[in-house]
Design a protein around this motif. Structure first.
Motif, PDB file in Angstrom:
ATOM      1  N   ILE A 175     -69.411  23.719 -60.719  1.00 15.84           N
ATOM      2  CA  ILE A 175     -70.101  24.099 -59.475  1.00 15.84           C
ATOM      3  C   ILE A 175     -69.388  23.355 -58.345  1.00 15.84           C
ATOM      4  O   ILE A 175     -69.791  22.266 -57.934  1.00 15.84           O
ATOM      5  N   LYS A 184     -71.307  24.793 -52.887  1.00 15.69           N
ATOM      6  CA  LYS A 184     -72.433  25.692 -52.633  1.00 15.69           C
ATOM      7  C   LYS A 184     -72.892  25.503 -51.196  1.00 15.69           C
ATOM      8  O   LYS A 184     -72.986  24.388 -50.698  1.00 15.69           O
ATOM      9  N   LEU A 213     -71.663  30.384 -53.619  1.00 14.08           N
ATOM     10  CA  LEU A 213     -71.428  29.502 -54.762  1.00 14.08           C
ATOM     11  C   LEU A 213     -70.005  29.678 -55.255  1.00 14.08           C
ATOM     12  O   LEU A 213     -69.604  30.770 -55.647  1.00 14.08           O
ATOM     13  N   TYR A 221     -67.909  28.918 -58.203  1.00 19.08           N
ATOM     14  CA  TYR A 221     -68.205  28.586 -59.598  1.00 19.08           C
ATOM     15  C   TYR A 221     -66.926  28.767 -60.408  1.00 19.08           C
ATOM     16  O   TYR A 221     -66.397  29.867 -60.519  1.00 19.08           O
ATOM     17  N   TYR A 253     -74.590  21.078 -66.184  1.00 17.52           N
ATOM     18  CA  TYR A 253     -74.198  22.060 -65.168  1.00 17.52           C
ATOM     19  C   TYR A 253     -75.151  23.254 -65.138  1.00 17.52           C
ATOM     20  O   TYR A 253     -75.403  23.825 -64.071  1.00 17.52           O
ATOM     21  N   ASN A 254     -75.715  23.628 -66.282  1.00 20.95           N
ATOM     22  CA  ASN A 254     -76.728  24.682 -66.279  1.00 20.95           C
ATOM     23  C   ASN A 254     -77.963  24.243 -65.506  1.00 20.95           C
ATOM     24  O   ASN A 254     -78.606  25.052 -64.827  1.00 20.95           O
ATOM     25  N   LEU A 280     -77.241  24.772 -61.956  1.00 17.20           N
ATOM     26  CA  LEU A 280     -77.362  26.194 -61.626  1.00 17.20           C
ATOM     27  C   LEU A 280     -78.823  26.579 -61.424  1.00 17.20           C
ATOM     28  O   LEU A 280     -79.166  27.306 -60.482  1.00 17.20           O
ATOM     29  N   TRP A 297     -79.992  25.314 -58.152  1.00  9.21           N
ATOM     30  CA  TRP A 297     -79.440  26.132 -57.065  1.00  9.21           C
ATOM     31  C   TRP A 297     -80.241  27.426 -56.897  1.00  9.21           C
ATOM     32  O   TRP A 297     -80.594  27.809 -55.775  1.00  9.21           O
ATOM     33  N   SER A 298     -80.538  28.086 -58.003  1.00  7.83           N
ATOM     34  CA  SER A 298     -81.306  29.336 -57.915  1.00  7.83           C
ATOM     35  C   SER A 298     -82.703  29.078 -57.358  1.00  7.83           C
ATOM     36  O   SER A 298     -83.242  29.892 -56.593  1.00  7.83           O
ATOM     37  N   CYS A 345     -73.638  30.725 -70.779  1.00  9.46           N
ATOM     38  CA  CYS A 345     -73.683  30.489 -69.334  1.00  9.46           C
ATOM     39  C   CYS A 345     -73.660  31.804 -68.562  1.00  9.46           C
ATOM     40  O   CYS A 345     -74.338  31.952 -67.537  1.00  9.46           O
ATOM     41  N   LEU A 397     -76.568  32.886 -65.858  1.00 11.17           N
ATOM     42  CA  LEU A 397     -76.321  33.236 -64.459  1.00 11.17           C
ATOM     43  C   LEU A 397     -76.662  34.699 -64.191  1.00 11.17           C
ATOM     44  O   LEU A 397     -77.209  35.032 -63.131  1.00 11.17           O
TER      45      LEU A 397
END
Length: 468
Positions: free
Chosen positions: A206, A209, A223, A225, A239-240, A243, A246-247, A272, A276
């Motif tokens: 990431i 962003k 983003l 990515y 990292y998930n 994510l 972020w969402s 992943c 996403l």
């Protein structure tokens, strides 16, 4: 398969070669068994798991004394450009943390200028460099083939002189009656600066962003990515988790337009891509079929149907029910990002691609690790199909844009004037594509890229699409 069988199936010439040592009264078989063990292990793995195992040569026809990469290249199918081998490193290699492309210095025949294409946040390079900068000298010397290696392979602190791509006065007076053309050059600026000593680095996928404001006052998420990587060895979901957060941030701000920058994304894990995709897809398709994975006829029990699984969002992720998804892509984009785009196409109100066509990969690899030798083999093991059970090619852009034709817009990721991001914002603002009469000429790059180099630490996942 027993060791005895492996011994018996070694080609006859090899047996004759080894028997020469036996005739001297010295049993050296253990030494040669070790030398062939890694290739034998790889071959056995592929016999069971390889998608195209029928194309493998027989034991009698393989040379088990080759380096792993050479061995794989000799035995894999002609259809296969995706399987690979790699060493398993406990610690990342030391790196300054930047990538670059070389272009010739037009004023010095043997010299180059290095265009910075990528910088790892928090790296030694990040203190003095950003994407779009130029390096014109290393340790007071212009960049030649001799000094260029220090940019990528050096370990000690590095002194560099930076440059700027700008308009320069002509060296000769203009000819009367002729229109004068603008001349751009990379010009040294300021005093030399120091990049700190190389250190082991882990590049966060990431990369960048932002929340950007459109002309009508609404917001869009951006983003950058770089790989579909779930986490680190110490934190498998690191990292998930980012994510998901972020969402959630975009969800709380009612943002349903996203610019997803995948131009440097060379793949990663299917899990992943599934996560996403579930964040971005229209809510109507939640928990419906996303894709199919199909293995060889020895492993049909592994076949699986993937869905846009809402449970993957837990605990903090959100489905954004996107109205518009813009993907920024390039010829480097391959594997997992292609799967994501094809699986989302038609399941978001608008999916717009900007850049250049992606490579095209609809098969997945799986990693098998040999702990004794600290090597892994990553053979193709499955075919990926979209929700209609169709295979797919590379993803073609809605708007073909070359991001490197104008060095004045070769800027850091997230900068609204950066080449591809500015086009994406133009699409969202309704100003791109421009009307024919409004089209302006751009300043084309005057230099040809001679070489691109990637730092070991920013060697984003190159396996395309993997299962684990």
């Amino acid at each position: 398969m027993t060791n005895l069988r492996k011994i018996i199936l070694i080609p006859a010439l090899v047996i004759v070669f080894i028997s020469g040592f036996f005739s001297c009264g010295v049993d050296r078989w253990p030494e040669y068994a070790h030398m062939t063990a890694l290739d034998t292990w790889m071959y056995d793995i592929m016999q069971q798991n390889y998608l195209w195992y029928q194309d493998l040569p027989s034991y009698d026809d393989v040379n088990l004394f080759q380096e792993p990469a050479t061995f794989l290249s000799k035995v894999k199918s002609k259809n296969d450009s995706y399987s690979f081998v790699d060493s398993v490193m406990e610690t990342p290699l030391p790196s300054y943390g930047f990538d670059y492309s070389l272009v010739r210095n037009p004023d010095i025949d043997t010299a180059y200028n290095a265009l910075i294409t990528y910088v790892i946040p928090g790296s030694p390079a990040a203190t003095v460099l950003k994407r779009g900068d130029w390096i014109v000298k290393v340790d007071t010397s212009y960049i030649s083939k001799k000094y260029e290696s220090q940019l990528l392979q050096g370990i000690k602190p590095l002194e560099v002189t930076l440059g700027k791509y700008q308009l320069v006065p002509p060296t000769e007076p203009p000819v009367e009656g002729e229109e004068e053309e603008d001349i751009y050059r990379v010009v040294p600026v300021g005093e030399p600066v120091e990049i700190g000593a190389a250190v082991p680095l882990v590049d966060n996928p990431i990369h960048c962003k932002e929340i950007l404001t459109l002309t009508d006052g609404t917001k869009a998420g951006y983003l950058m990515y770089n790989s579909f990587t779930a986490g680190t060895k110490d934190n498998l979901e690191k990292y998930n988790t980012e994510l998901r957060e972020w969402s959630n941030e975009l969800y709380q701000k009612n943002i349903n337009k996203v610019i997803l920058d995948l131009r440097y994304n060379k793949g990663g894990s299917i899990e992943c891509a599934q996560l996403l995709s579930t964040m971005l897809v229209s809510s109507y398709y939640l928990n419906q079929t996303m894709a199919f994975l199909e293995y060889n006829d020895k492993n049909t029990d592994k076949d699986v149907t993937l869905t846009f699984d809402s449970e993957l969002l837990s605990p903090s992720g959100k489905n954004l029910d996107l109205a518009t998804l813009i993907v920024l892509i390039s010829g480097e984009t391959t594997g997992a990002p292609e799967m994501l785009m094809h699986c989302l196409n038609g399941k978001i109100q608008k999916l717009i691609a900007i850049g250049s066509s992606t490579k095209g990969q609809n098969v997945a690899t799986e990693q098998f690790i040999n702990e004794e030798f600290q090597w892994s083999v990553n053979p193709v093991v499955a075919t990926i199909y979209d929700s209609e059970h169709d295979t797919y090619p590379g993803f073609k852009p809605t708007y073909a844009v070359n991001a490197s034709t104008d060095y004045l817009t070769f800027l850091p990721f997230g900068d609204e004037k950066e080449a591809l991001l500015s086009v994406a914002l133009g699409v969202l603002n309704g100003t791109y594509p421009p009307k024919e009469e409004e089209t302006e000429e751009t300043t084309k790059a005057q230099f040809k890229i001679e070489k691109s180099a990637i730092s070991p630490a920013s060697r984003r996942f190159t396996g395309g699409l993997r299962l684990k």
